[in-house]
Scaffold this active site. Sequence first.
Site, PDB file in Angstrom:
ATOM      1  N   CYS A 138      -3.326  -1.027   6.889  1.00 21.66           N
ATOM      2  CA  CYS A 138      -2.646   0.262   7.017  1.00 21.66           C
ATOM      3  C   CYS A 138      -3.122   1.013   8.256  1.00 21.66           C
ATOM      4  O   CYS A 138      -2.325   1.652   8.941  1.00 21.66           O
ATOM      5  CB  CYS A 138      -2.841   1.107   5.766  1.00 21.66           C
ATOM      6  SG  CYS A 138      -1.877   0.472   4.379  1.00 21.66           S
ATOM      7  N   CYS A 182       0.839  -1.199   0.000  1.00 17.02           N
ATOM      8  CA  CYS A 182       0.000   0.000   0.000  1.00 17.02           C
ATOM      9  C   CYS A 182       0.875   1.250   0.000  1.00 17.02           C
ATOM     10  O   CYS A 182       2.002   1.244   0.512  1.00 17.02           O
ATOM     11  CB  CYS A 182      -0.905   0.009   1.223  1.00 17.02           C
ATOM     12  SG  CYS A 182      -2.170  -1.279   1.215  1.00 17.02           S
ATOM     13  N   CYS A 201      -6.734   1.211   4.341  1.00 19.77           N
ATOM     14  CA  CYS A 201      -7.298  -0.124   4.510  1.00 19.77           C
ATOM     15  C   CYS A 201      -7.065  -0.597   5.947  1.00 19.77           C
ATOM     16  O   CYS A 201      -6.372   0.060   6.726  1.00 19.77           O
ATOM     17  CB  CYS A 201      -6.663  -1.100   3.510  1.00 19.77           C
ATOM     18  SG  CYS A 201      -4.939  -1.517   3.869  1.00 19.77           S
ATOM     19  N   ARG A 258      -9.371  10.053  -9.102  1.00 16.99           N
ATOM     20  CA  ARG A 258     -10.236   9.474  -8.075  1.00 16.99           C
ATOM     21  C   ARG A 258     -10.056  10.219  -6.764  1.00 16.99           C
ATOM     22  O   ARG A 258      -9.091  10.914  -6.541  1.00 16.99           O
ATOM     23  CB  ARG A 258      -9.931   7.983  -7.880  1.00 16.99           C
ATOM     24  CG  ARG A 258     -10.356   7.145  -9.070  1.00 16.99           C
ATOM     25  CD  ARG A 258     -10.201   5.665  -8.796  1.00 16.99           C
ATOM     26  NE  ARG A 258      -8.803   5.318  -8.577  1.00 16.99           N
ATOM     27  CZ  ARG A 258      -8.415   4.383  -7.721  1.00 16.99           C
ATOM     28  NH1 ARG A 258      -9.277   3.729  -6.982  1.00 16.99           N
ATOM     29  NH2 ARG A 258      -7.134   4.099  -7.588  1.00 16.99           N
ATOM     30  N   GLU A 298       0.560   3.844   1.790  1.00 12.50           N
ATOM     31  CA  GLU A 298       0.842   4.277   3.159  1.00 12.50           C
ATOM     32  C   GLU A 298       2.088   3.572   3.701  1.00 12.50           C
ATOM     33  O   GLU A 298       2.919   4.179   4.371  1.00 12.50           O
ATOM     34  CB  GLU A 298      -0.349   4.001   4.089  1.00 12.50           C
ATOM     35  CG  GLU A 298      -1.591   4.809   3.772  1.00 12.50           C
ATOM     36  CD  GLU A 298      -2.535   4.118   2.796  1.00 12.50           C
ATOM     37  OE1 GLU A 298      -3.694   4.556   2.700  1.00 12.50           O
ATOM     38  OE2 GLU A 298      -2.133   3.129   2.128  1.00 12.50           O
TER      39      GLU A 298
END
Length: 121
Positions: free
Chosen positions: A89, A52, A86, A80, A54
Amino acid sequence: MRDTDRALVQAASAVAKLRCRSAAHTLATAARTAEGRVVSGVNVVHDTGGACAEVVVLAAAATQGVGELETIVTVGDRGRSVVTPCESCHQLLAEHFPALRVIVGPPDAPRVVPLTALPAP
């Protein structure tokens, strides 16, 4: 939301626009220290899952000797909106930076919330 928070969203959006140009990179994260230093990164998607954005930012911050992160935001590619961390994370961020502020919400009305205000994983 403070001007510095808006600038952080813009920084993450600029990274997404510049660096998220393939299916391997679809999210960009920017994090700011209390001193105003910004660390950014993108996710890495591959056959076994990926990393990810992050996580990449936390690793980059550690590599660059950054101590405490104050605020973080993740945005999606191709315009977006802001993306909430998530579950994995969220847990990682909570372990390393429990006082972290997270920018969440729709692009037309993002807001800053304490990480602890997000639903627990």
